[in-house]
Design a protein around this motif. Structure first.
Motif, PDB file in Angstrom:
ATOM      1  N   GLN A 215     -11.056  66.086 -19.300  1.00  0.00           N
ATOM      2  CA  GLN A 215     -10.306  67.287 -18.916  1.00  0.00           C
ATOM      3  C   GLN A 215     -10.833  67.894 -17.612  1.00  0.00           C
ATOM      4  O   GLN A 215     -10.280  68.866 -17.130  1.00  0.00           O
TER       5      GLN A 215
ATOM      6  N   ASP B  32      -3.702  66.343 -19.298  1.00  0.00           N
ATOM      7  CA  ASP B  32      -5.086  66.596 -19.660  1.00  0.00           C
ATOM      8  C   ASP B  32      -5.792  67.599 -18.753  1.00  0.00           C
ATOM      9  O   ASP B  32      -6.826  68.146 -19.121  1.00  0.00           O
TER      10      ASP B  32
ATOM     11  N   ASN C 210      -3.790  68.706 -23.760  1.00  0.00           N
ATOM     12  CA  ASN C 210      -2.470  68.109 -23.963  1.00  0.00           C
ATOM     13  C   ASN C 210      -1.939  68.403 -25.360  1.00  0.00           C
ATOM     14  O   ASN C 210      -0.730  68.590 -25.544  1.00  0.00           O
ATOM     15  N   LYS C 211      -2.816  68.469 -26.342  1.00  0.00           N
ATOM     16  CA  LYS C 211      -2.370  68.805 -27.693  1.00  0.00           C
ATOM     17  C   LYS C 211      -1.818  70.230 -27.746  1.00  0.00           C
ATOM     18  O   LYS C 211      -0.878  70.518 -28.492  1.00  0.00           O
TER      19      LYS C 211
ATOM     20  N   GLU D  44      -0.812  63.501 -28.909  1.00  0.00           N
ATOM     21  CA  GLU D  44      -1.794  62.577 -28.353  1.00  0.00           C
ATOM     22  C   GLU D  44      -2.668  63.285 -27.317  1.00  0.00           C
ATOM     23  O   GLU D  44      -2.370  64.379 -26.854  1.00  0.00           O
ATOM     24  N   GLY D  45      -3.761  62.616 -26.951  1.00  0.00           N
ATOM     25  CA  GLY D  45      -4.531  63.030 -25.791  1.00  0.00           C
ATOM     26  C   GLY D  45      -5.580  64.087 -26.064  1.00  0.00           C
ATOM     27  O   GLY D  45      -6.033  64.297 -27.190  1.00  0.00           O
ATOM     28  N   THR D  46      -5.946  64.770 -24.987  1.00  0.00           N
ATOM     29  CA  THR D  46      -7.014  65.749 -25.024  1.00  0.00           C
ATOM     30  C   THR D  46      -6.559  67.034 -25.705  1.00  0.00           C
ATOM     31  O   THR D  46      -5.381  67.221 -26.009  1.00  0.00           O
TER      32      THR D  46
END
Length: 468
Positions: free
Chosen positions: A224, A448, A441-442, A436-438
């Motif tokens: 991130q 990210d 992103n969530k 998905e993702g960091t």
């Protein structure tokens, strides 16, 4: 919904602290409470797995670096009640919990008052690497005089100056994490024997009122770069700080009316700062006591109340406000002339709080309220009843979700996962899977890294190189 806002899922964070009885003084005595196990890895890994099963956004770990010694002028009551003391470091917990989860985020509290931003930036980046981008930083400026004294000062800096100091602290963090290493600086060229291309790593050259940091970041970019920025101050100056820095804000309001006003104030400030109104996730503190039916839930609540420590609660409130409530009688109310160098929003909230009769709450009523779950609202009922009430809170206040405190741990969280989450999912009001993702992103589904409108994005390398 009562507001012209698209339907969105309710979001949950769990609110805990590396201590005994976080927001519920005295409840550590309850036979089902395990908060005294805070010293063990097993307590935290079990909690992390419970929260991930319930699709919580994250575990928000509060912290203080001093004792609550405003009440009665000493920490005697605080120590006796186990009111956020003893307390251990929150950062040490994250790696173990990340190892047993895949999606749960971690919001870790750390203050700007006592640790230099240079080594702290490395700690943030390290955790972001180890968690594959699931870390957030809850930025606090400090409020306990006892912490200041033990760090060689007579008291905290004045309230607004603390935020000016924090503004520059964040500037250094952004420069180090966003503006020092180019994205492809780590080349790992085995044949040439070059791990990092020196031409792609840049000194930040920071020299300000509070900090001088001339050199480079000593960590390579993490998933991130800058972890998600959390913030909890709701004073006028705190809101200004949140408008330019925060991506998630935690608020504590005992009524829907107060919460709606607080949410609007934050969203207005974020928009005025040139960002989107919903570029910040707002979580309201709430305590849920639930079970298979309303009668069971109510019986649990009555049981919990019997363990509450009133003096421990008053010690908490006194620390939050910076006002010694031992000088008040139990039937007194907090006057309008109270000034504070601690958490100014807490003073304002307590002054405005009132009961069903519209009269200001007395000191006794405040202590009884805070005794179970802190100063947030308490929702008691079956999973179905709680789900309905939480949806009403979101619909009527425009809040994104809830920072869930516990009465007992991990039992409160286990009950929410078992009884409340399925009912919210039935109503289409709660996610059924993680994005998905960091962590960033969530939360937002937009990638990210910090968005372009965020203050920190202005310190990205391109701008820094162009200016040098």
């Amino acid at each position: 919904m009562t507001l012209n806002q698209p339907q969105r899922h309710i979001r949950f964070n769990a609110f805990d602290m590396n201590c005994v009885g976080h927001q519920s003084p005295g409840l550590w005595r309850h036979p089902q409470d395990k908060s005294a196990d805070y010293k063990t890895i097993g307590y935290w890994t079990h909690l992390a797995k419970v929260l991930e099963e319930g699709l919580f956004d994250g575990l928000f770990i509060a912290d203080v670096l001093g004792t609550y010694d405003v009440f009665g002028g000493s920490n005697e009551v605080t120590l006796r009640a186990g009111t956020q003391v003893p307390v251990n470091d929150p950062f040490m917990l994250v790696s173990a919990m990340a190892a047993v989860t895949e999606n749960l985020g971690f919001g870790v509290t750390a203050g700007t008052a006592y640790e230099h931003p240079y080594p702290f930036a490395r700690r943030l980046a390290t955790l972001d690497h180890l968690t594959n981008g699931r870390v957030g930083w809850n930025v606090v400026t400090g409020y306990l005089p006892s912490a200041a004294r033990n760090m060689g000062q007579t008291d905290q800096m004045e309230h607004d100056e603390r935020y000016a100091h924090a503004d520059e602290y964040l500037e250094v963090i952004y420069k180090l994490l966003e503006g020092s290493w180019e994205e492809d600086a780590v080349v790992k060229d085995r044949e040439a024997g070059v791990f990092v291309d020196p031409a792609k790593v840049h000194e930040i050259g920071h020299e300000g009122k509070y900090f001088k940091v001339p050199g480079i970041a000593i960590t390579e970019p993490s998933p991130q770069r800058t972890p998600v920025i959390f913030q909890a101050g709701a004073s006028k100056r705190g809101t200004e700080f949140a408008a330019t820095n925060a991506e998630a804000v935690f608020v504590t309001c005992p009524t829907k009316e107060m919460l709606a006003a607080s949410v609007k104030k934050i969203r207005d400030a974020v928009e005025a700062a040139g960002r989107g109104r919903y570029d910040v996730r707002i979580y309201a503190m709430q305590t849920v006591v639930t079970g298979p039916d309303n009668a069971t839930a109510q019986a649990k609540f009555e049981d919990y109340k019997s363990y509450a420590d009133v003096n421990g609660a008053l010690a908490l409130i006194s620390g939050w406000m910076g006002v010694d409530l031992s000088s008040y009688g139990p039937d007194d109310v907090i006057g309008e002339n109270v000034k504070s160098n601690a958490i100014q929003s807490s003073v304002e909230t307590f002054q405005k709080a009132s009961g069903d009769d519209g009269k200001p709450w007395t000191i006794r009523q405040l202590a009884e309220w805070v005794g179970v779950g802190g100063f947030g609202p308490i929702t008691v009922g079956s999973g179905e009843e709680v789900a309905k009430k939480l949806i009403e809170w979101v619909d009527e206040t425009d809040v994104d979700g809830f920072n869930l405190a516990y009465a007992i741990t991990p039992g409160t969280f286990e009950d929410i996962v078992e009884f409340v989450v399925p009912e919210l999912q039935k109503r289409g009001a709660y996610p059924t899977t993680y994005a998905e993702g960091t962590l960033r992103n969530k939360l937002f589904g937009k990638g990210d890294r910090l968005p372009e409108q965020h203050r920190g994005a202005g310190y990205r390398l391109g701008a820094a190189v162009a200016a040098s």
